[in-house]
Design a protein around this motif. Structure first.
Motif, short mmCIF file in Angstrom:
data_model
loop_
_atom_site.label_atom_id
_atom_site.label_comp_id
_atom_site.label_asym_id
_atom_site.label_seq_id
_atom_site.Cartn_x
_atom_site.Cartn_y
_atom_site.Cartn_z
N ILE A 361 11.59 33.21 -75.92
CA ILE A 361 11.99 31.99 -76.62
C ILE A 361 13.51 31.85 -76.48
O ILE A 361 14.27 32.60 -77.08
CB ILE A 361 11.63 32.06 -78.13
N HIS A 362 13.92 30.89 -75.67
CA HIS A 362 15.35 30.69 -75.45
C HIS A 362 15.89 29.72 -76.49
O HIS A 362 15.49 28.56 -76.52
CB HIS A 362 15.59 30.11 -74.06
N ILE A 363 16.77 30.21 -77.34
CA ILE A 363 17.37 29.35 -78.36
C ILE A 363 18.88 29.24 -78.14
O ILE A 363 19.45 28.17 -78.21
CB ILE A 363 17.06 29.91 -79.78
N GLY A 364 19.50 30.38 -77.84
CA GLY A 364 20.96 30.40 -77.64
C GLY A 364 21.35 29.86 -76.27
O GLY A 364 20.50 29.70 -75.39
N ARG A 365 22.64 29.62 -76.10
CA ARG A 365 23.13 29.11 -74.83
C ARG A 365 23.21 30.22 -73.79
O ARG A 365 23.49 31.37 -74.12
CB ARG A 365 24.51 28.49 -75.03
N ASN A 366 23.02 29.86 -72.54
CA ASN A 366 23.14 30.79 -71.42
C ASN A 366 22.31 32.06 -71.60
O ASN A 366 22.73 33.15 -71.26
CB ASN A 366 24.60 31.17 -71.18
N THR A 367 21.16 31.89 -72.20
CA THR A 367 20.27 33.04 -72.38
C THR A 367 19.47 33.23 -71.09
O THR A 367 19.18 32.27 -70.37
CB THR A 367 19.31 32.79 -73.55
N LYS A 368 19.13 34.48 -70.83
CA LYS A 368 18.41 34.78 -69.60
C LYS A 368 17.20 35.62 -69.90
O LYS A 368 17.24 36.49 -70.78
CB LYS A 368 19.31 35.59 -68.67
N SER A 369 16.13 35.40 -69.17
CA SER A 369 14.99 36.29 -69.32
C SER A 369 14.33 36.52 -67.98
O SER A 369 14.38 35.68 -67.08
CB SER A 369 13.98 35.71 -70.31
N LYS A 370 13.76 37.69 -67.86
CA LYS A 370 13.09 38.06 -66.62
C LYS A 370 11.75 38.69 -66.97
O LYS A 370 11.68 39.54 -67.87
CB LYS A 370 13.96 39.08 -65.86
N ILE A 371 10.73 38.26 -66.29
CA ILE A 371 9.40 38.80 -66.57
C ILE A 371 8.79 39.32 -65.28
O ILE A 371 8.74 38.60 -64.28
CB ILE A 371 8.48 37.71 -67.16
N VAL A 372 8.39 40.56 -65.28
CA VAL A 372 7.66 41.11 -64.14
C VAL A 372 6.37 41.69 -64.68
O VAL A 372 6.39 42.59 -65.52
CB VAL A 372 8.46 42.21 -63.42
N SER A 373 5.26 41.14 -64.25
CA SER A 373 3.98 41.63 -64.75
C SER A 373 3.07 41.98 -63.59
O SER A 373 2.86 41.18 -62.68
CB SER A 373 3.34 40.55 -65.63
N LYS A 374 2.56 43.19 -63.62
CA LYS A 374 1.65 43.63 -62.56
C LYS A 374 0.31 43.97 -63.19
O LYS A 374 0.24 44.86 -64.05
CB LYS A 374 2.22 44.88 -61.87
N GLY A 375 -0.71 43.27 -62.79
CA GLY A 375 -2.03 43.55 -63.34
C GLY A 375 -2.93 44.15 -62.27
O GLY A 375 -2.94 43.68 -61.14
N ILE A 376 -3.65 45.18 -62.65
CA ILE A 376 -4.58 45.80 -61.71
C ILE A 376 -5.96 45.79 -62.37
O ILE A 376 -6.11 46.28 -63.48
CB ILE A 376 -4.16 47.25 -61.40
N SER A 377 -6.91 45.22 -61.68
CA SER A 377 -8.27 45.21 -62.23
C SER A 377 -9.19 45.99 -61.31
O SER A 377 -9.18 45.78 -60.10
CB SER A 377 -8.82 43.79 -62.33
N ALA A 378 -9.98 46.86 -61.89
CA ALA A 378 -10.96 47.62 -61.12
C ALA A 378 -12.26 47.65 -61.90
O ALA A 378 -12.29 47.31 -63.08
CB ALA A 378 -10.44 49.02 -60.86
N GLY A 379 -13.32 48.06 -61.24
CA GLY A 379 -14.62 48.14 -61.91
C GLY A 379 -15.03 46.79 -62.45
O GLY A 379 -15.06 45.81 -61.73
N ARG A 380 -15.30 46.73 -63.75
CA ARG A 380 -15.62 45.46 -64.38
C ARG A 380 -14.49 45.04 -65.31
O ARG A 380 -14.69 44.28 -66.26
CB ARG A 380 -16.91 45.58 -65.20
N GLY A 381 -13.33 45.56 -65.04
CA GLY A 381 -12.19 45.28 -65.91
C GLY A 381 -11.75 43.83 -65.83
O GLY A 381 -11.84 43.19 -64.78
N GLN A 382 -11.28 43.31 -66.95
CA GLN A 382 -10.75 41.94 -67.01
C GLN A 382 -9.31 42.02 -67.45
O GLN A 382 -9.00 42.58 -68.49
CB GLN A 382 -11.55 41.10 -68.01
N ASN A 383 -8.43 41.46 -66.64
CA ASN A 383 -7.01 41.60 -66.89
C ASN A 383 -6.37 40.21 -66.95
O ASN A 383 -6.44 39.45 -66.00
CB ASN A 383 -6.41 42.40 -65.73
N THR A 384 -5.77 39.89 -68.04
CA THR A 384 -5.18 38.56 -68.20
C THR A 384 -3.69 38.67 -68.50
O THR A 384 -3.30 39.42 -69.39
CB THR A 384 -5.86 37.82 -69.37
#
Lengths: 494, 421
Positions: A361-384
């Motif tokens: 949630i960017h509220i302040g000025r010049n705020t920065k965010s970085k998101i790196v998400s790695k999902g691995i699904s195997a078998g009958r797994g459900q990854n969201t």
């Protein structure tokens, strides 16, 4: 006393290779010595009402304001309904069937009674023997390591001015800090599970790093008193004052044997001007068996508040356990030029389900965010992956980059991406990219042609896929996380 | 029950053939009610502004008025004009084209009822449409027929004696190997506050190809709720261009099911909003068969106090191996009072899949602006050029006459002179 404990640890460490008997003996001795409260007598019967909330509060010798705080949360919780928007299949939870202050029932009496499969896993992870006993939940409260280590380091921490203790202790000893900050990031009525947690939280950690202090060591739940039994409803509050910095490691780095039970924790981080908080989690609760029987419901509210200018909060998580993982470690970027980061690896195998991501949630000025998400699904797994990047009107110059990649191993698994991007400031730049694919045949073939077995090859490729996140983890955690993935992926190929 | 629904579901005259299907839809809608902010699919689009409104029956005297709108240039195989949801014979031109069969559903209530029954509504606006639809059109192309000139369906919104609510159905069926170009043109003759609802179904047989151009330049102030539902047979190709620049409140659910092996969707879209316009496009593509592909590129511009919402969901069903899915959504936010909400979604249940999506929200490149200004262009013109280029990037393959028309439409919506910083 501290020196004595220190010696004892050394003795125990020396004895380790001698096997279970030594460990048990040491543990039992400790038990007799009265280091651990008698657990059985602390349990409350299943059910939840104001009486239970009061009983928990009374049991912890909490002041009146804390009891009232819990009761207010409980009353609010009664008016709420369980959320259902996540992409998860959850059996309805009977909240009256849960004991809100209890220990797991039939705990194994010795390592011999522990599921051999579980021990095998520990073996592969290279978990030290005494920790194996502890992690398997053998009926001794194996906190000996933590108690001693905790006290040893506590002096060092105290010298630096850092407060690191259990939250119950903090309520008693630092009420002014707890009152000021508890619930200020995740209000009691924030969501269904946060309200429940606020009413019944059993224990958790409290960290306070005063102005200008760089915490001299990485803090971890390992070093925490009674880590073992903070169990189902943890509450963690971490405050870094102006210019302070701290790195906190949480979680169980080896499987915790448990029944299908609810784990609803709340973690609140507060970073004031120029403060930095790094919060790393390796979560490997019991995921249930191949058929999805048992396993933990890991429904956690984690939120960091970058309250001050130039503050930084970074979440790193490796989620391999739990039957269901449902959590979104978030950053509220309130301070100008504050920075939020989220690095995540989530693996689902067999019938595990994960709905995880973050909110920036960017509220302040010049705020920065970085998101790196790695999902691995195997078998009958459900990854969201589910994430929100929100840029409010005043957040001039806000910048976000999100990358979320999914890797599919097997025909019956699923990988899903639900990013929400809401921008109200024309000076903001928000970018999101996501890919989903299976392990490339070319890469596999290359590895195989070099004589690497299929399972090892998959493991290498997965490791490469996750590298970006692993490099954010503290060293020993990174090694463990890598092994954890290998173990968790066993049987996923071929 | 909101005043809105009460006014919409009051007594209305309708042919006897429609009675059954109407009653069912009304009952279902009363039961469901209109979606609110807690409905995930309506998270960004509030119906509050509509709730206290009351609408009279469709048409309401518009039939008697002269209509002055500019139709699209170029020859067409047929042009069907609907004014406030009712067909206008005097404005339409339908010639005889081999393999092309066009039926007006207003004249065939039995057929309309059959179509309404064949696709039960899945949401409140679908039910509303079924409850109110009086007219519509069915376009059928015989197997193997390739219709050269485009078919145009023009929806004209015009002021009537009061605010009217109108609904109509469009049914397009392409036989195996058939080809058709279809242009749907929404246009307003003058500002009005009418509420329009269109449910369109497109059925593409094996190897059929539909080029669909949807040009939504609805009347200022109007509300427009559309659902476009396409089902593709094996190796069918659906080439879709969508331009959303009109109406006050526009919601478009675009649902494409790639059901036959090798079916392909190519979707290009632009929305450009200003004033207090609100446009919500919800695209949902399902890969249900092997070797299906979709390639989606949308661009959005929000200026002044407008709000642009884009939701692009791609689902790959279990067993749909070989699916190739690409989605990109880029947006320009030009004003501090405007808002863009974008949500690209992937749901993958198969593993032999290539799927990727990307979304961005940003503003004009300062360097590009500087370059243009250094070449002597005033800021205002430089901005307009860059925004036009940004939108135009996904419209390159429109035929020139149409492209010119779309460019003019976009230019009229793009930023006007603004104080030089």
């Amino acid at each position: 006393m501290a020196t004595q404990t220190q010696t004892e640890i050394e003795i125990e460490r020396a004895r380790e290779p001698n096997g279970n008997a030594t460990v048990e003996a040491a543990l039992n001795r400790r038990y007799e010595a009265g280091f651990v409260t008698d657990i059985e007598s602390e349990s409350l019967p299943p059910g939840l009402d104001e009486g239970v909330v009061r009983a928990i509060s009374a049991r912890k010798n909490e002041p009146e304001w804390m009891t009232e705080w819990r009761l207010a949360a409980f009353r609010h919780w009664l008016t709420m309904t369980p959320p259902h928007w996540a992409k998860l299949e959850i059996e309805p939870i009977d909240f009256q069937a849960i004991s809100y202050f209890s220990q797991p029932k039939n705990r194994p009496k010795s390592l011999d009674e522990v599921d051999p499969k579980l021990l095998e896993t520990y073996d592969k992870l290279g978990v030290p023997l005494h920790e194996r006993a502890r992690l398997a939940g053998v009926a001794v409260d194996a906190v000996f390591d933590s108690v001693s280590v905790g006290t040893t380091f506590r002096k060092e921490l105290a010298a630096a001015g850092v407060i690191f203790c259990s939250i119950s202790e903090a309520v008693r000893e630092h009420p002014e800090l707890v009152r000021k900050y508890l619930g200020s990031v995740v209000p009691t009525g924030d969501n269904y599970f946060a309200a429940l947690n606020s009413a019944v939280f059993s224990d958790g950690s409290f960290v306070f790093v005063p102005k200008g202090v760089r915490c001299p060591m990485e803090l971890s739940t390992y070093f925490r008193i009674n880590a073992r039994d903070t169990g189902q409803f943890e509450r963690t509050l971490l405050i870094a004052e102006e210019g302070a910095s701290v790195s906190y490691l949480e979680g169980c780095t080896a499987p915790m044997r448990d029944e299908n039970q609810l784990h609803a924790a709340v973690v609140e981080l507060v970073a004031l001007d120029d403060a930095t908080i790094k919060y790393s989690t390796v979560q490997n609760w019991y995921p249930g068996d191949e058929n999805g029987v048992g396993g933990i419901y890991n429904f956690v509210t984690k939120r960091g508040d970058c309250r001050g200018a130039r503050s930084k909060i970074s979440w790193t998580q490796v989620e391999t356990g739990s039957a269901i993982t449902w959590k979104y470690p978030s950053c509220v970027l309130r301070g100008d030029e504050s920075v939020g980061e989220f690095n995540s690896v989530a693996l689902t195998h067999h019938r595990q389900q994960a709905d995880t991501g973050t909110k920036m949630i960017h509220i302040g000025r010049n705020t920065k965010s970085k998101i790196v998400s790695k999902g691995i699904s195997a078998g009958r797994g459900q990854n969201t992956y589910r994430g929100l990047v929100k840029v409010e009107k005043g957040a001039d110059g806000a910048r976000n980059h999100t990358q979320c990649d999914s890797l599919l191993i097997g025909k019956k698994c699923g990988a899903h991406t639900f990013p929400y991007i809401e921008v109200k400031n024309p000076g903001a730049i928000v970018e999101h990219e996501a890919t989903t694919s299976k392990i490339s045949e070319d890469q596999l073939f290359y590895c195989r042609s070099r004589g690497i077995g299929e399972e090892d090859a998959v493991s290498m490729i997965v490791d490469g896929f996750c590298k970006q996140v692993f490099k954010e983890l503290p060293m020993e955690f990174a090694v463990e996380a890598k092994k954890l993935l290998e173990v968790s992926l066993e049987g996923a190929v071929g | 029950m909101s005043a809105l629904l009460e006014s919409l579901l009051g007594e209305r005259a309708a042919p006897a053939a429609l009675a059954g299907v109407r009653e069912a839809a009304i009952a279902a809608l009363r039961e469901r009610g209109l979606p609110g902010p807690r409905d995930e699919a309506w998270k960004y689009t509030s119906l509050r502004a509509l709730e206290q409104r009351r609408y009279a029956d469709g048409d309401c005297g518009a039939r008697m008025r002269a209509i002055d709108v500019g139709f699209l240039p170029g020859p067409s195989a047929a042009r069907l004009v609907f004014v406030n949801g009712i067909h206008r014979e005097d404005l339409s031109e339908v010639g005889a084209v081999t393999g092309l069969d066009i039926e007006r559903l207003g004249e065939r209530p039995d057929e309309l009822a059959a179509i309404l029954r064949s696709a039960p509504p899945v949401d409140a606006f679908g039910e509303l449409n079924a409850a109110l639809a009086l007219d519509g059109v069915r376009v059928r192309v015989a197997a193997g027929a390739r219709i050269q000139a485009p078919v145009q369906i023009v929806h004209v919104g015009t002021p009537a004696d009061g605010d009217v609510a109108w609904s109509l159905r469009v049914q397009v069926e392409l036989g195996d190997g058939a080809q058709l170009r279809l242009i749907e043109h929404h246009v307003g003759s003058a500002p009005n506050a009418n509420l329009g609802s269109i449910v369109a179904a497109y059925r593409l047989g094996a190897r059929a190809r539909l080029d669909l151009i949807q040009l939504q330049d609805g009347a200022e102030g109007a509300g427009l709720f559309r659902r476009s539902d396409a089902v593709l047979g094996s190796d069918a190709i659906f080439d879709l261009h969508t331009v959303e620049v009109g109406a006050q409140l526009a919601r478009h659910d675009l649902v494409v099911a790639l059901e036959g092996r090798g079916a392909r969707l190519r979707s290009r879209g632009v929305f450009a909003l200003r004033g207090r316009q609100h446009a919500d496009t919800r695209l949902a593509v399902t890969h249900a068969a092997r070797d299906t592909a979709c390639d989606i590129a949308w661009r959005g511009v929000a200026d002044q106090r407008s709000r642009g919402v884009f939701h692009g969901a791609i689902t790959v069903a279990a067993g749909a191996d070989g699916a190739d899915a690409q989605l990109s959504n880029k947006n320009l936010l030009l004003s501090a009072q405007a808002e863009i909400d974008t949500q690209p979604v992937l749901e993958i249940h198969a593993d032999e899949v290539k799927a990727a999506h990307g979304a961005t929200v940003g503003q004009l490149d300062e360097r590009a602006l500087f370059y243009l200004r250094s070449r002597g262009l005033p800021l205002d013109l430089a901005r307009r050029m860059l925004v036009a280029a940004f939108c135009g990037a996904v419209l390159d393959d429109l035929e020139p006459a149409l492209r010119a028309r779309v460019d003019a439409l976009l230019a009229a919506r793009l930023p006007q002179a603004e104080a030089t910083p």
